[in-house]
Enzyme design. Structure first.
Site, PDB file in Angstrom:
ATOM      1  N   GLY A  33       0.834  -1.201   0.000  1.00  0.00           N
ATOM      2  CA  GLY A  33       0.000   0.000   0.000  1.00  0.00           C
ATOM      3  C   GLY A  33       0.866   1.247   0.000  1.00  0.00           C
ATOM      4  N   CYS A  34       0.239   2.371   0.287  1.00  0.00           N
ATOM      5  CA  CYS A  34       0.972   3.647   0.338  1.00  0.00           C
ATOM      6  C   CYS A  34       2.220   3.482   1.199  1.00  0.00           C
ATOM      7  CB  CYS A  34       0.069   4.727   0.926  1.00  0.00           C
ATOM      8  SG  CYS A  34       0.934   6.283   1.231  1.00  0.00           S
TER       9      CYS A  34
END
Ligand code: MHO
Length: 221
Positions: A33-34
């Site tokens: 993810g981020c």
């Protein structure tokens, strides 16, 4: 292909920190993810010497945040294998992101990018064990790392930078060493709420920083 940049030394004013931090001898790379969160999550771990966020797992040359091509946001972790095993890092990886479902964008996919055959085999074995244990099929890809492209400075140690009262001061003191500093990696982790009080106190007590900055760190972290 292993990047060859070397970490600049810690600035002199922080050399007396009481932590005995060994040289990193192993490197691992994960997409989960981020990358802001994982940068802080891994940076808080005792045994992690350096973190850096970047783009990897694709084929197109020279990705940037706004021209990512087929790459994924990743965190690269340099760690001391005497203190942490690759299995430990995988545990942190799988317990701190959603590995059940495919990410809506390749930018955020769940991926282990193995640096060598050992890592590749361990990650595949652990992924199978996770599936077995949970009865769910991980969306995580296990691939070999071919190239890592460092992300823009504004994405490095983001949690700390997003607290400008301390982030700006530390960046000014450290200069180019900011991104690869072990101490900054820890502080970035603390800024995100990781680590416990005694870990935080031990680190802060050993820092020879200007008093106002130290006071602000104690107040903020
Ligand atoms: N939701 C975040 C993602 C940033 S991350 C570096 C944002 O755009 O604020 O992909």
């Amino acid at each position: 292909m292993e990047p060859t940049e070397s970490a600049p030394d810690e600035p002199a004013l922080l050399e007396d920190a009481p932590l005995d931090l060994p040289e990193a001898t192993e490197t691992a790379t994960f997409g989960m993810g981020c990358f802001w969160g994982p940068d802080a999550r891994f940076g808080a771990l005792c045994g992690v010497d350096r973190t850096r966020v970047g783009y990897a797992g694709g084929t197109e040359p020279d990705p940037t945040y706004f021209a990512l091509g087929d790459h994924t946001e990743v965190v690269r972790v340099a760690y001391d294998p005497e203190l942490l095993s690759y299995e430990d890092l995988l545990e942190t990886f799988w317990t701190n992101h959603d590995w059940h479902s495919s990410a809506p964008k390749r930018q955020y996919r769940s991926v282990v990018l193995a640096h060598d055959d050992d890592q590749y085999e361990i990650a595949r074995r652990e992924r199978a064990a996770l599936a077995e244990r949970t009865g769910r099929s991980p969306a995580t890809a296990v691939e070999r790392l071919s190239a890592f492209y460092s992300a823009e400075p504004s994405h490095q140690k983001y949690e700390l930078r997003s607290r400008p009262t301390v982030g700006d001061g530390l960046e000014a003191l450290y200069g180019d060493a900011f991104v690869d500093s072990t101490i900054v990696a820890r502080l970035n982790g603390f800024a995100a709420g990781h680590g416990d009080r005694s870990q935080r106190e031990t680190l802060l007590a050993g820092l020879d920083l200007p008093a106002p900055l130290l006071a602000e760190l104690r107040r903020t972290l």
